[in-house]
Every structure is written in C-alpha cells, then in structure tokens.
Motif scaffolding. Structure first.
Motif, PDB file in Angstrom:
ATOM      1  N   THR A 121      46.989  33.074  53.951  1.00 23.86           N
ATOM      2  CA  THR A 121      47.035  33.704  55.268  1.00 23.86           C
ATOM      3  C   THR A 121      47.193  35.205  55.044  1.00 23.86           C
ATOM      4  OG1 THR A 121      48.159  31.759  56.136  1.00 23.86           O
ATOM      5  CG2 THR A 121      48.198  33.733  57.501  1.00 23.86           C
ATOM      6  N   LEU A 122      46.329  36.008  55.657  1.00 18.47           N
ATOM      7  CA  LEU A 122      46.288  37.453  55.385  1.00 18.47           C
ATOM      8  C   LEU A 122      47.114  38.237  56.399  1.00 18.47           C
ATOM      9  CD1 LEU A 122      42.464  37.780  54.624  1.00 18.47           C
ATOM     10  CD2 LEU A 122      44.324  37.531  52.980  1.00 18.47           C
ATOM     11  N   GLU A 123      47.607  39.383  55.940  1.00 17.75           N
ATOM     12  CA  GLU A 123      48.319  40.303  56.829  1.00 17.75           C
ATOM     13  C   GLU A 123      47.358  40.931  57.830  1.00 17.75           C
ATOM     14  OE1 GLU A 123      51.398  41.122  57.176  1.00 17.75           O
ATOM     15  OE2 GLU A 123      52.470  40.485  55.391  1.00 17.75           O
ATOM     16  N   LYS A 124      46.239  41.448  57.316  1.00 21.55           N
ATOM     17  CA  LYS A 124      45.229  42.105  58.154  1.00 21.55           C
ATOM     18  C   LYS A 124      43.925  41.327  58.033  1.00 21.55           C
ATOM     19  CE  LYS A 124      47.250  46.703  57.383  1.00 21.55           C
ATOM     20  NZ  LYS A 124      47.012  48.046  56.796  1.00 21.55           N
ATOM     21  N   VAL A 125      43.429  40.874  59.188  1.00 20.36           N
ATOM     22  CA  VAL A 125      42.189  40.099  59.201  1.00 20.36           C
ATOM     23  C   VAL A 125      41.071  40.991  59.729  1.00 20.36           C
ATOM     24  CG1 VAL A 125      41.042  38.031  60.067  1.00 20.36           C
ATOM     25  CG2 VAL A 125      43.493  37.993  59.605  1.00 20.36           C
ATOM     26  N   ASN A 126      40.221  41.431  58.828  1.00 16.03           N
ATOM     27  CA  ASN A 126      39.056  42.230  59.212  1.00 16.03           C
ATOM     28  C   ASN A 126      37.898  41.893  58.274  1.00 16.03           C
ATOM     29  OD1 ASN A 126      39.538  43.810  56.809  1.00 16.03           O
ATOM     30  ND2 ASN A 126      41.088  44.927  57.986  1.00 16.03           N
ATOM     31  N   LYS A 127      36.751  42.504  58.520  1.00  9.97           N
ATOM     32  CA  LYS A 127      35.549  42.116  57.783  1.00  9.97           C
ATOM     33  C   LYS A 127      35.637  42.440  56.297  1.00  9.97           C
ATOM     34  CE  LYS A 127      30.596  41.834  58.583  1.00  9.97           C
ATOM     35  NZ  LYS A 127      29.443  42.332  59.346  1.00  9.97           N
ATOM     36  N   SER A 128      36.533  43.330  55.915  1.00 11.93           N
ATOM     37  CA  SER A 128      36.656  43.698  54.502  1.00 11.93           C
ATOM     38  C   SER A 128      37.261  42.584  53.660  1.00 11.93           C
ATOM     39  CB  SER A 128      37.503  44.969  54.361  1.00 11.93           C
ATOM     40  OG  SER A 128      38.830  44.727  54.803  1.00 11.93           O
ATOM     41  N   LEU A 129      37.802  41.539  54.329  1.00 11.85           N
ATOM     42  CA  LEU A 129      38.451  40.459  53.573  1.00 11.85           C
ATOM     43  C   LEU A 129      37.466  39.751  52.645  1.00 11.85           C
ATOM     44  CD1 LEU A 129      37.835  37.279  54.706  1.00 11.85           C
ATOM     45  CD2 LEU A 129      39.055  38.187  56.671  1.00 11.85           C
ATOM     46  N   TYR A 130      36.178  39.694  53.015  1.00 14.86           N
ATOM     47  CA  TYR A 130      35.184  39.031  52.169  1.00 14.86           C
ATOM     48  C   TYR A 130      35.041  39.758  50.832  1.00 14.86           C
ATOM     49  CZ  TYR A 130      33.887  36.535  56.419  1.00 14.86           C
ATOM     50  OH  TYR A 130      33.908  35.758  57.554  1.00 14.86           O
ATOM     51  N   LYS A 131      34.922  41.077  50.924  1.00 18.56           N
ATOM     52  CA  LYS A 131      34.767  41.872  49.700  1.00 18.56           C
ATOM     53  C   LYS A 131      36.053  41.832  48.865  1.00 18.56           C
ATOM     54  CE  LYS A 131      33.231  46.413  48.114  1.00 18.56           C
ATOM     55  NZ  LYS A 131      32.798  47.774  48.518  1.00 18.56           N
ATOM     56  N   GLU A 132      37.201  41.921  49.540  1.00 19.92           N
ATOM     57  CA  GLU A 132      38.489  41.906  48.830  1.00 19.92           C
ATOM     58  C   GLU A 132      38.688  40.581  48.099  1.00 19.92           C
ATOM     59  OE1 GLU A 132      41.330  42.670  51.862  1.00 19.92           O
ATOM     60  OE2 GLU A 132      40.792  44.803  52.085  1.00 19.92           O
ATOM     61  N   ALA A 133      38.344  39.465  48.756  1.00 25.39           N
ATOM     62  CA  ALA A 133      38.505  38.145  48.147  1.00 25.39           C
ATOM     63  C   ALA A 133      37.585  37.972  46.939  1.00 25.39           C
ATOM     64  CB  ALA A 133      38.232  37.055  49.182  1.00 25.39           C
ATOM     65  N   GLU A 134      36.346  38.431  47.069  1.00 23.29           N
ATOM     66  CA  GLU A 134      35.403  38.317  45.956  1.00 23.29           C
ATOM     67  C   GLU A 134      35.872  39.162  44.764  1.00 23.29           C
ATOM     68  OE1 GLU A 134      32.971  36.278  45.773  1.00 23.29           O
ATOM     69  OE2 GLU A 134      32.946  35.578  47.848  1.00 23.29           O
ATOM     70  N   ASN A 135      36.390  40.349  45.047  1.00 23.70           N
ATOM     71  CA  ASN A 135      36.886  41.218  43.973  1.00 23.70           C
ATOM     72  C   ASN A 135      38.085  40.583  43.270  1.00 23.70           C
ATOM     73  OD1 ASN A 135      34.955  43.145  44.487  1.00 23.70           O
ATOM     74  ND2 ASN A 135      36.266  44.385  45.818  1.00 23.70           N
ATOM     75  N   LEU A 136      39.018  40.019  44.052  1.00 23.47           N
ATOM     76  CA  LEU A 136      40.196  39.375  43.475  1.00 23.47           C
ATOM     77  C   LEU A 136      39.788  38.191  42.593  1.00 23.47           C
ATOM     78  CD1 LEU A 136      43.309  39.143  43.367  1.00 23.47           C
ATOM     79  CD2 LEU A 136      43.168  37.640  45.370  1.00 23.47           C
ATOM     80  N   ALA A 137      38.826  37.412  43.082  1.00 26.91           N
ATOM     81  CA  ALA A 137      38.360  36.259  42.306  1.00 26.91           C
ATOM     82  C   ALA A 137      37.693  36.696  41.014  1.00 26.91           C
ATOM     83  CB  ALA A 137      37.388  35.438  43.156  1.00 26.91           C
ATOM     84  N   GLU A 138      36.894  37.756  41.098  1.00 27.01           N
ATOM     85  CA  GLU A 138      36.182  38.247  39.908  1.00 27.01           C
ATOM     86  C   GLU A 138      37.153  38.807  38.872  1.00 27.01           C
ATOM     87  OE1 GLU A 138      32.674  41.494  38.817  1.00 27.01           O
ATOM     88  OE2 GLU A 138      33.051  40.951  40.900  1.00 27.01           O
ATOM     89  N   GLN A 139      38.156  39.552  39.334  1.00 28.21           N
ATOM     90  CA  GLN A 139      39.113  40.179  38.417  1.00 28.21           C
ATOM     91  C   GLN A 139      40.006  39.161  37.711  1.00 28.21           C
ATOM     92  OE1 GLN A 139      41.224  42.967  40.890  1.00 28.21           O
ATOM     93  NE2 GLN A 139      39.396  44.225  41.284  1.00 28.21           N
ATOM     94  N   ASN A 140      40.235  37.991  38.343  1.00 26.51           N
ATOM     95  CA  ASN A 140      41.157  37.007  37.780  1.00 26.51           C
ATOM     96  C   ASN A 140      40.460  35.730  37.315  1.00 26.51           C
ATOM     97  OD1 ASN A 140      44.089  38.091  38.375  1.00 26.51           O
ATOM     98  ND2 ASN A 140      42.847  38.534  40.195  1.00 26.51           N
ATOM     99  N   GLY A 141      39.140  35.765  37.276  1.00 31.36           N
ATOM    100  CA  GLY A 141      38.389  34.629  36.747  1.00 31.36           C
ATOM    101  C   GLY A 141      38.445  33.383  37.609  1.00 31.36           C
ATOM    102  N   ILE A 142      38.611  33.552  38.925  1.00 34.76           N
ATOM    103  CA  ILE A 142      38.619  32.414  39.848  1.00 34.76           C
ATOM    104  C   ILE A 142      37.174  32.067  40.180  1.00 34.76           C
ATOM    105  CG2 ILE A 142      39.373  31.586  42.110  1.00 34.76           C
ATOM    106  CD1 ILE A 142      41.674  33.652  41.924  1.00 34.76           C
ATOM    107  N   GLU A 143      36.806  30.813  39.955  1.00 35.85           N
ATOM    108  CA  GLU A 143      35.399  30.437  40.046  1.00 35.85           C
ATOM    109  C   GLU A 143      34.899  30.263  41.473  1.00 35.85           C
ATOM    110  OE1 GLU A 143      34.753  26.988  37.679  1.00 35.85           O
ATOM    111  OE2 GLU A 143      35.336  27.956  35.800  1.00 35.85           O
ATOM    112  N   SER A 144      35.739  29.782  42.381  1.00 38.81           N
ATOM    113  CA  SER A 144      35.241  29.429  43.723  1.00 38.81           C
ATOM    114  C   SER A 144      36.145  29.990  44.813  1.00 38.81           C
ATOM    115  CB  SER A 144      35.151  27.907  43.859  1.00 38.81           C
ATOM    116  OG  SER A 144      34.662  27.545  45.119  1.00 38.81           O
ATOM    117  N   VAL A 145      35.511  30.627  45.811  1.00 30.31           N
ATOM    118  CA  VAL A 145      36.233  31.180  46.961  1.00 30.31           C
ATOM    119  C   VAL A 145      35.609  30.620  48.234  1.00 30.31           C
ATOM    120  CG1 VAL A 145      36.951  33.263  48.195  1.00 30.31           C
ATOM    121  CG2 VAL A 145      36.680  33.309  45.708  1.00 30.31           C
ATOM    122  N   GLY A 146      36.444  30.150  49.165  1.00 33.12           N
ATOM    123  CA  GLY A 146      35.961  29.662  50.456  1.00 33.12           C
ATOM    124  C   GLY A 146      36.685  30.352  51.591  1.00 33.12           C
ATOM    125  N   TYR A 147      36.148  30.206  52.790  1.00 29.88           N
ATOM    126  CA  TYR A 147      36.725  30.893  53.954  1.00 29.88           C
ATOM    127  C   TYR A 147      36.854  29.916  55.116  1.00 29.88           C
ATOM    128  CZ  TYR A 147      35.131  34.826  51.153  1.00 29.88           C
ATOM    129  OH  TYR A 147      34.915  35.690  50.114  1.00 29.88           O
TER     130      TYR A 147
END
Length: 855
Positions: free
Chosen positions: A229-255
């Motif tokens: 659950t996010l503090e701020k819900v805006n359109k940038s969350l998609y990019k932020e989530a993908e970046n976090l997954a890429e930096q930490n080797g998380i294979e799958s992200v869903g919304y």
C-alpha cells in the motif's frame, strides 16, 4: 471604488429583475458543475471502497520475493504498508462430494494481510501463528467434513499441473485433466470459521483455508508475495515499481488495476482518455447552456447601457474603463452566485444520494453506501470553471462596450443596422396570416441576436430532452428484449451431467413448475435439399466449403426428464410414448427461427431445416483436444414445432438446430468423451423467487451456479431508474437555465420595444391586432426552434440506436409521445414568456411609450 464601479452597481440595482435572473442562472450552472464534480469524486470513492471491500487495499504486488528483497521493499520511501501473502498450494480433500472441487487451497497472510483483506470471521478468531488456520463455512456445508475449533489436520500440499504438460494451474483455473505434485507436509490447528472469501471464484477447484505468515520466520530459501500500500498514489508508481524490481532482482510485478483505476491512475492511456472525455462532455454541455444565458444577460445589459456608456465616453471615459465596467458587473454577480451555487450543488447531490442509496445496493451490486465526498480540488475546479464561464460570457459584451463611439451610443444605432433586404419577408406571410404576422417576422429579423439567443436555448432543451429520453427508453427496451424469451424464474446449473441432486430441489416450498435438462453441443451434416431460406446466401457470403454437398450444422442437443418431456410433448401435440425406445431414438425439432438479415436490414423468420417427420439426422461429436469426430448415431424426427421447452431461452440461429429428446435417450447415445462434456440444468418457476433462491443457497454446493432471472430483471430496472434520476435531473437543470434565458431574452426584448409598440398603437393597431402579432412571434420562435432542434435530435437518436444495435436488434422508431410533449412544451414556454412580458407593459400610456429612452 471608482465612479464607473459605482454606476455599474446602481445599474444592477435599478434592473433587479434582469440581475436576479442572471444570478439565478449562474447559481444553477455553478450548482450543476459542483454537483457533477462531487458526484464524480463520490462515485469514485464508492468504487474505491467497494474494491477494497472485495479485494483488499493494496496497489503494487511483488511476486516471489525473498527476505532480502522484502527488506528493500519495506525501506522504499513510498511504501506505507506491506502485506505478505503466499499461495501455499493444494491438498486433496478425501471427503470431497463435488468432483469439480476436490481440493483444499491454502493461502497465507501476515498480520497486516488478515486485517486488510476481506476475511469475515463467523466463529473463533483469525490465525496469528504459522501453524494456525481458519476454515471456510461453505466447506462444512458442501461436504461431510466436520472441523471444529481446536482440531488439528495434517495435509500433503502440492501444486496442480496439467496432466500432459508442465503448466501450473491456480484458483482461477477449473478442475480438469490434471495431476497434483506433492511438495510438503504440514500440520495446522483450526482456530476459526470464516465466510466464503469474496475473492474465491465459484469455479475454483479448492476451498480456501487461510493461514498466517510470520515475517520473522521466513527462511532465506523461502519466497512470498509482497502487496504494497503506497503513501502517494499517482501515475509515477508504475515507473517506481519497475525500477525497484530491477534494482533488487524481483522478477514479477503486478498492480491492483481496478483500485488504481478509481484513483484515476492507469497505464492504459485510452481508458484515461475515455474517463476524462466523458467528464469533459458533461461539463462542456453545462458550460454551453450557462454561457448562452449569462452571455445573453450581459449582452442585453450592455445594450441597455449603450447610451449611458456613450455619454461616459463623451466626458472622457476610456475604452478600458468601459470594458472593465462590464467585467466588474460579471465579478459582482460571480461573487454572489458562486458561493451560493457551490452550496446548492452539494446540498442537491446530498439529497439525491439520500434518495438513491435505498436501491443503490441492488442497482450496482455494491455492499458500500454512496457518501458525499467534497475535496478541495473539486471545489476549486467548480470555482475555476464557473469563473471561466462568467469571463467568457462577459468578454464579448465587454469588447463591444469598449468600442461603442459616443455618437453611435447616444443615437442608439449600434444594435440595429438594417437594410430593406435584411427585413424583407415573403408576401405569402401577409396573405396567409395578415399584417400582424409580417410585422412579427420583421421584428425577429430586425433583432437577430436576441432571436438567435432565444432559439439556441430552445434548441438545446429540445436536443437534450429527446436524446436522453430516447437513450433511457432504449435501455428499458433492451432489458425487456434480453428477458422476453426467458420462460423461467430461476436456473440452477451444474458443470457435470448428474441431475440426481435436482430431484429434491423441485420439492422446495413455492416451486410452481420445473424442468430438468441435460445439454451438449454436437454437429450434424445436413444435405443441401434440406437447407432453409437464407442459408445458401450465408454459405456463399462466408465462403464455407461443403462436405460432400452437406453443411455442418451445429446442434443444441437437449435431454429432458420424464415429467418435463411429457409436459413438452403435450404442448407440441405429439404422443410422448413414441419417444421412449432408446434403441430407436426419436426427437422433437424446433423448426421456426428468426434472424436479422444485415444486407436487407430486415428481420426474417424462416425454418431451421426443411425436414419432415420420420426423416433421420446423424449426430456427430467433436473431441476438441484430439480434433477427432465420432458418430453418436442417428435420431428420427418425431415432430417439428415452434414450441420452446421451459428453460431454453436462446434457440439456434441460421445453420443450427435444437434437438429435444428424453434424458434416457441422451444418456444412451452419449458415450466415452462425450459424456464428460454434458452439463445439467434445473429451471424453476416460483411464487416467491427470492425466498426460493435463499432456500437453494442453503442446500446446493457452493460451486453450483444459481441464476435468479427475476432478481436480475429487477436489478436492470433499478439501474435504469438510477440512470434516469441523474439524466432527467440533468435535463431539468439545463432546461431551467434555458427557460431562464428565454424569459430573460424575451422579456427584456419586449421591454426595449415599448417605443415600437407605442408607435404601432398610435397608427391604429388594435389590442386584438397587437395580441395577434405577439402570438405569431411566439409561433415563429417555436416553429424555428423545432425546425432546427428536431432534425438534430433525430440524428442523435439514430446514432444512439446504431450503438445499441450492436447488441440488440430492433427497428428504429421515433418516440412520438416525447416529441409531442416537446412540441407542446416549447410553445407553452415561449407563449408564457411573451404573455408575462406583455403583461408588464400592457397598461402603458402611448405618449409615455413614445417618449421612452433606453438608458
């Protein structure tokens, strides 16, 4: 306050009626804009709360994360709350009585998860240790399992895979030809009983058992799903989530796409465009109606003050001062109207919510109530749009005021600049209706701006009322069409061919009639000489290749229970005894069908097949896994009919047939793989469908599908009522603006024509002739607005018909009663405005009228 502003305020006070009409118009428009904004925000809030109630409050899901990756997710700046969930797997349920639901499905949550996700405890408590579990009550109802609080169960848990392929299956996949690969053995203690979770589909093969995930005990080799659950819900969350997954080797992200959509956040650009477009269209219509009123009010004000402004110009008033005088007038009206309009909009929508909340749950299928949500953003938007509307309305009159020369203003020649050609009327008008009609028509040509403003307001009202009422009528008709062929109240469906469970259900209190059926889809090759009218053209159009001169018909093959078939045979007029021999199977064929021919735009009734009793048809079964086609044998046609058995609501179309046999005959003909494709259904009529449905839900397994036609029909009617409340309320408010505009324009126009009327009376026009002239002017206003508004409405109605025709096929019919109502209403509105205005000047003295100056 300078002298120009003081003079403007004095002018507003002296013209109280016009000022009041303008203020009321602005209040209505502001109230509508506020109501639309509040409705939008409140409805999104309802959908948001409903989505949370159904699926939990989370925004981003990181799948199969390790303890190290989980730490990185929790430390991310925008992470407010992290819910842990895990699909532990499936265990075989030995006591399973439903072959389509043979498993226990184990799902784990951490403490945040069991609080957020909609899990309702009916007895005991939620788990707070990894070896604790809660059991769903529908498991206890459906099976002979009897878990009590405190019991322990040891299970072998694994994953489901397709038998011949290594494809992993989950709760959204129905039970099929599969295998369970055991991976671990676990022991759990039952600590509570829960209601069936909303997020468990009826077709799921496993009963959901909820356990606990202890974050501190997650081993380095284990992985869980993290729902954030996010503090701020805006359109940038998609990019932020993908970046976090890429930096930490998380294979799958869903919304959580559904919930994010209600936040106005979606990565679907088309959807976002649609949402904003709909809101924009509604507000644009409001602004157009408002501007037409407010602009007209200020234009009339400038016209009335033209000589006054010219005098000011002659004594040194600059263009800027004259322009600012009009802007100041708009600002004063805005300061009075906008706060009142905002309060009126919020109050009006609050009262509407109180009215519609009583049937909201049925109409939209929600469990949450619609509540008023007023945000600073919605109020600011309403203020900005309202201020912009007033500015647009005052801009042109202000420019016009600034350009008026002193001489033209004092002589009052700027408003009416005519040529003989400009006011020329047809000689037919005088011959047919008299001199009074000709004078009335010349007056409309002489005052074109006011004439256009009045006609525009009338046209807007005509178009809005007819198009929206046509749309609502089409919704009602579509609901009727979708239900008209349904001849039962409740259906109970099972994905297997077992009908034994239905025998006890037909004994329920309130059941007045029933039909038990089995059904399977087959094919049959039909010879060319048996083709009905229309089929050869369809074959040519679709370029279908015949098989040895035969066309592959699809066959809806139904087997009716003995009592149901006996009743049906009696309706058809055939002896049911002739259909009892399963060795020599006989069938009843439904031969009369109806279909839409799109090329000729005609609705054609024809036969499904040109056949005679005692002829036979071969039934073929296609195994879609192996694509092998096998013959099930021949059935003899015992009778051809247009009677439809109870429960069959969708008969075959061109190129298909409905074949009705006894259930014993169907069982005899179907062998091997075909048997597994059979579905069974029970159709009921009841004296109290709601009570019968409640009784059924208590008896039948949770995987059995129950469809209450009556309840769905009522829900459809509630939806139409729900839409009608807003659409007709919207029309009423727009019409109020238009009517205010019409009264304002006509009454002001009549007031400014006092001198003209006095001149006409001075040269001999009688009161009867004067009234006749006014009546003709009313008729011309009404006729001209109808001549413009009706054709535009017809075009819009036909476009609505075309869009609805994608789903429902019926001819285009004009709503004559609505049209008649509009015609009568238009003439009443115009005549009332004329009579009201004339009553104000009826007793004026001719000499005083000739001396009048418009200052």
């Amino acid at each position: 306050m300078n002298i120009i502003h003081k003079l403007t305020l004095r002018h507003l006070k002296e013209n109280r009626r016009r000022t009041l009409v303008t203020i009321i118009g602005v209040i209505i428009s502001v109230a509508m804009i506020t109501a639309v904004a509040t409705l939008g925000v409140s409805f999104l809030d309802l959908m948001k709360r409903q989505s949370i109630a159904d699926n939990g409050e989370w925004h981003v899901q990181y799948k199969n994360v390790t303890a190290e990756q989980l730490e990185a997710i929790e430390e991310e700046e925008n992470s407010k709350n992290v819910i842990l969930s895990n699909d532990l797997g499936y265990a075989e349920l030995e006591e399973a009585e439903n072959e389509n639901k043979p498993y226990l499905f184990f799902k784990g949550y951490n403490s945040a998860g069991v609080e957020v996700f909609p899990v309702e405890v009916t007895d005991g408590r939620l788990p707070d240790a990894a070896d604790e579990i809660v059991v769903p009550e529908h498991l206890l109802k459906d099976t002979s399992v009897d878990y009590d609080i405190g019991d322990e169960l040891t299970v072998e848990i694994g994953e489901r895979y397709l038998e011949e392929e290594s494809i992993l299956l989950d709760q959204n996949d129905t039970f099929q030809d599969e295998r369970l690969q055991i991976e671990t053995t676990k022991t759990f203690k039952v600590v509570g009983i829960i209601k069936r979770p909303e997020w468990e589909p009826s077709w799921s093969p496993g009963y959901t058992m909820v356990s606990y995930i202890d974050q501190e005990e997650i081993a380095a080799t284990e992985s869980v799903n993290a729902l954030v659950t996010l503090e701020k819900v805006n359109k940038s969350l998609y990019k932020e989530a993908e970046n976090l997954a890429e930096q930490n080797g998380i294979e799958s992200v869903g919304y959580n796409d559904e919930l994010l959509r209600y936040y106005g956040v979606t990565d679907n650009g088309n959807l976002q465009t649609t949402m904003f477009s709909l809101a924009g269209i509604i507000i644009a219509i409001i602004i157009i109606g408002s501007v037409s009123l407010i602009y007209n009010a200020f234009a009339i004000s400038v016209s009335e003050r033209a000589r006054h402004l010219g005098m000011l110009s002659s004594v040194g008033a600059t263009k800027k001062q004259k322009r600012n005088s009009v802007f100041f007038e708009g600002a004063v009206i805005g300061l009075i109207s906008i706060p009142i309009g905002i309060l009126a909009g919020i109050g009006g929508i609050s009262i509407t919510f109180l009215f519609i909340n009583s049937f909201m749950e049925q109409a939209l299928g929600t469990t949450e109530k619609l509540a008023i949500v007023v945000t600073p953003a919605s109020i600011i938007i309403a203020c900005l749009i309202s201020s912009g509307t007033i500015f647009i309305s005052t801009y042109m009159p202000a420019r016009k005021a600034s350009k008026v020369s002193a001489m033209d203003a004092i002589r009052q020649t700027q408003d009416i600049k005519l040529t003989a050609k400009g006011v020329k009327t047809s000689s037919i008008v005088r011959k047919a209706f008299g001199l009074e009609a000709e004078i009335g028509m010349k007056n409309m040509k002489r005052n074109k701006k006011r004439y256009y403003a009045t006609v525009f307001s009338l046209v807007i009202s005509i178009i809005l009322f007819l198009s929206v009422s046509f749309f609502t009528n089409n919704l009602s008709r579509s609901v009727e069409m979708s239900q008209e062929s349904i001849n039962f109240d409740i259906s109970v469906g099972s994905s297997n061919g077992d009908t034994s469970e239905f025998e006890s259900l037909v004994q329920l209190e309130g059941v007045t009639d029933y039909s038990i059926q089995k059904n399977i889809s087959l094919t049959s090759l039909i010879e060319e000489e048996k083709f009905p009218e229309g089929l050869p053209a369809l074959i040519n159009q679709q370029q279908i290749e015949l098989q040895d001169g035969r066309y592959p018909y699809y066959v809806n093959f139904y087997g009716l229970s003995e009592s149901s078939f006996k009743e049906y045979a009696a309706k058809v007029g055939t002896d049911w005894d002739a259909y009892q021999d399963v060795e020599q199977p006989r069938a009843i064929l439904i031969e009369d069908i109806a279909f839409q021919d799109f090329e000729s735009s005609k609705f054609i009734e024809t036969k499904s097949i040109n056949a005679e009793p005692e002829e036979t048809i071969e039934l073929l079964f296609t195994n879609y896994e192996t694509e092998e086609i096998s013959s099930l044998g021949n059935v003899e046609i015992g009778a051809l009919t247009d009677e439809i058995p109870m429960g069959i609501s969708d008969t075959a179309h061109l190129g298909g047939i409905d074949v009705i046999v006894t259930m014993e005959t169907l069982d005899h003909l179907l062998t091997g793989q075909a048997e597994s494709e059979v579905t069974s259904s029970l159709y009921l009529n009841s004296s109290d469908p709601m009570k019968t449905q409640e009784a059924l839900e208590e008896i039948v397994p949770s995987s059995t599908y129950i469809y209450n036609v009556v309840q769905n029909r009522e829900r459809d009617e509630q939806i139409i009522m729900f839409l009608s409340v807003f659409t007709y309320g919207f029309i009423a408010l727009i019409s109020l603006i238009s009517i205010a505009n019409i009264f304002n324009t006509i009454s002001t126009s009549i007031s400014l024509r006092k001198k003209e009327f006095a001149m006409l009376k001075s040269v001999g026009m009688t009161p009867k002739g004067f009234n006749k002239m006014i009546n003709y002017e009313s008729i011309f206003y009404g006729l001209n607005s109808l001549m413009i508004g009706l054709p535009i409405s017809f075009i819009l109605m036909y476009l609505i018909h075309l869009s609805v025709r994608e789903t429902f096929e019926y001819g285009f019919e004009l709503p004559w009663l609505d049209i008649l109502f509009v015609v009568v209403a238009i003439f009443i509105i115009v005549s009332s405005a004329m009579l009201y205005s004339i009553s104000k000047i009826k007793k004026q003295n001719i000499i005083d009228g000739l001396k009048q100056e418009n200052i």
